[in-house]
Structures are given as C-alpha cells and as structure tokens.
Design a protein around this motif. Sequence first.
Motif, PDB file in Angstrom:
ATOM      1  N   LEU A  75       0.830  -1.205   0.000  1.00 41.84           N
ATOM      2  CA  LEU A  75       0.000   0.000   0.000  1.00 41.84           C
ATOM      3  C   LEU A  75       0.867   1.258   0.000  1.00 41.84           C
ATOM      4  CD1 LEU A  75      -2.853  -0.998   2.467  1.00 41.84           C
ATOM      5  CD2 LEU A  75      -3.011  -0.744  -0.018  1.00 41.84           C
ATOM      6  N   ARG A 133       1.827   1.834  -3.450  1.00 41.92           N
ATOM      7  CA  ARG A 133       0.672   2.327  -4.210  1.00 41.92           C
ATOM      8  C   ARG A 133       0.448   3.816  -3.959  1.00 41.92           C
ATOM      9  NH1 ARG A 133      -3.923  -0.758  -6.117  1.00 41.92           N
ATOM     10  NH2 ARG A 133      -5.106   0.706  -7.415  1.00 41.92           N
ATOM     11  N   VAL A 134       0.567   4.218  -2.702  1.00 38.39           N
ATOM     12  CA  VAL A 134       0.386   5.634  -2.375  1.00 38.39           C
ATOM     13  C   VAL A 134       1.528   6.471  -2.947  1.00 38.39           C
ATOM     14  CG1 VAL A 134       0.226   7.313  -0.495  1.00 38.39           C
ATOM     15  CG2 VAL A 134      -0.936   5.099  -0.292  1.00 38.39           C
ATOM     16  N   LEU A 166       1.254   7.880  -6.350  1.00 33.43           N
ATOM     17  CA  LEU A 166       0.277   8.946  -6.598  1.00 33.43           C
ATOM     18  C   LEU A 166       0.931  10.321  -6.644  1.00 33.43           C
ATOM     19  CD1 LEU A 166      -2.546   7.749  -4.156  1.00 33.43           C
ATOM     20  CD2 LEU A 166      -2.531   7.527  -6.645  1.00 33.43           C
ATOM     21  N   VAL A 216      -6.231   9.257   0.965  1.00 31.18           N
ATOM     22  CA  VAL A 216      -6.336   7.801   1.011  1.00 31.18           C
ATOM     23  C   VAL A 216      -7.285   7.411   2.140  1.00 31.18           C
ATOM     24  CG1 VAL A 216      -5.061   5.651   1.318  1.00 31.18           C
ATOM     25  CG2 VAL A 216      -3.970   7.598   0.153  1.00 31.18           C
ATOM     26  N   GLU A 262      -8.149   9.754  -3.683  1.00 34.19           N
ATOM     27  CA  GLU A 262      -7.260   9.238  -4.731  1.00 34.19           C
ATOM     28  C   GLU A 262      -7.079   7.720  -4.634  1.00 34.19           C
ATOM     29  OE1 GLU A 262      -7.536  12.911  -5.355  1.00 34.19           O
ATOM     30  OE2 GLU A 262      -6.496  12.570  -3.466  1.00 34.19           O
ATOM     31  N   LEU A 263      -7.229   7.171  -3.436  1.00 32.54           N
ATOM     32  CA  LEU A 263      -7.059   5.732  -3.256  1.00 32.54           C
ATOM     33  C   LEU A 263      -7.979   5.259  -2.138  1.00 32.54           C
ATOM     34  CD1 LEU A 263      -5.356   3.214  -4.155  1.00 32.54           C
ATOM     35  CD2 LEU A 263      -3.899   3.680  -2.167  1.00 32.54           C
ATOM     36  N   THR A 264      -8.700   4.159  -2.388  1.00 31.73           N
ATOM     37  CA  THR A 264      -9.583   3.594  -1.367  1.00 31.73           C
ATOM     38  C   THR A 264      -9.199   2.137  -1.118  1.00 31.73           C
ATOM     39  OG1 THR A 264     -11.223   3.030  -3.074  1.00 31.73           O
ATOM     40  CG2 THR A 264     -11.515   5.116  -1.897  1.00 31.73           C
ATOM     41  N   ASP A 272     -10.464   0.565  -4.574  1.00 34.77           N
ATOM     42  CA  ASP A 272      -9.275   0.344  -5.400  1.00 34.77           C
ATOM     43  C   ASP A 272      -8.499  -0.889  -4.951  1.00 34.77           C
ATOM     44  OD1 ASP A 272      -9.549   2.745  -7.031  1.00 34.77           O
ATOM     45  OD2 ASP A 272      -9.012   3.856  -5.211  1.00 34.77           O
TER      46      ASP A 272
END
Length: 215
Positions: free
Chosen positions: A21, A24-25, A28, A36, A158-160, A199
């Motif tokens: 994760l 992934r962050v 961004l 997030v 932006e991210l879930t 996501d």
Amino acid sequence: MHEDLPMQYRPISFERLADELTERVTDLRETTWARVAVDGAACATDTAGLADALVDRLRVRGREVLRVSARDFLRPASLRFERGRHDPDARYDDWLDVGALRREVLDPLAPDGTGLVLPALWDTARDRALRLPRTPLPRGGVLLLDGELLLGRGLPLELTVHLWLSAPALERRLPEHAHWALPAYARYEHEVAPARSADVVVRTDRPDHPAVLVS
C-alpha cells in the motif's frame, strides 16, 4: 460482495500489505495531495491499525502524512440517535457528517485547496465540538483517513482500501452488543458493493492471514 461471482485472492502478510500500500500511495505523485481512505466495519476490522502502519513508511519515503479518523466527524448525539441508539438505517445514513468531512478535510486537499485541514471536529465521548486549530499539510503530502461506510458517498479520494469480511465472519467478529448494526453493513454490501468499488480490497475473515483481491 456478490459471493456467487468468482473472485481470486492472494494471501499476504500484514507487513507486506502495508509495504504494498505504501508503494501504491507513493505512485500517486502526480496529485497535489494524496487522499487515502481505509474503510471497514467498526469493531470488526482494524482500519486504524492499517492506516497507522503506513505513516512511518510514507515518511521514510519523504512524504508528509496527516492521520484523520472518520469517527471524529460523527454528528452530535441528538442527531445520531434521533431514531434511537440502535437504528441500523441511522447508522448508515445519519451518523457520519459527510458534509463536514468533505468541507474540513478533503476539499482543502483538492488541487486548488489551501492544504489547511481540521484533524477532528466532534468529541463523541463528551458530545461537544473539539475546537482544534487547522493543521497544514504541505503539497505532496498524504492524508490517511480511516472509518466505516465511507464508499459510495462521493468523497473525493485518490485511493480507497476496503477491509472486507464475509457475512458469517462479520457476525462472528462483531461484538454481540453491536449486532444491531448488521443490517447497516448488509445494506452497504447491497447498495455500494465495496469489494467492487474500492481500489484495493483485503479479505480479513482471518485477521492473521489477510488476502488481497487480485484485479
């Protein structure tokens, strides 16, 4: 989740999940700020623990981080419990002050935002406003929000990440005194299908052995 449809999960350790994760962050970077959310049933999943695990990892990578919990943006008790303390529809519709969360936390981190975030609004234990100062988050920073029933509300994120539980596991993991909320979570599954809209989906039926949904 519609369990009749085949879904494949990849076993993963908690530490590896936090690492993935973080990657992934970090990806961004094209956004001014990264908002997030870690979503999951309260008292049954550790959304706060997962969000907390990302803080130092992201800071090591040079990203400023601000942690916010949706439970600090609940409405006053007079509004949450207007239909009684154990009304599942109220839990779903009325507990979270979505407007305040958007206005005070998420909108300031839009591309044209100020970067000034109110980290908490309401003290539910004392049922009064906290009156905290706004916290600046520098551009390029990351907001880590944890909470429940967050998806499907049009929140700008932006991210879930959703921590998913099967219905039997949810009933087993939820404390008995909180079983009145089960219809709220069933409604969330039916109306939002978080395992399809998030996501990243992590199956947490066995908390010591999570598994990530393979896209």
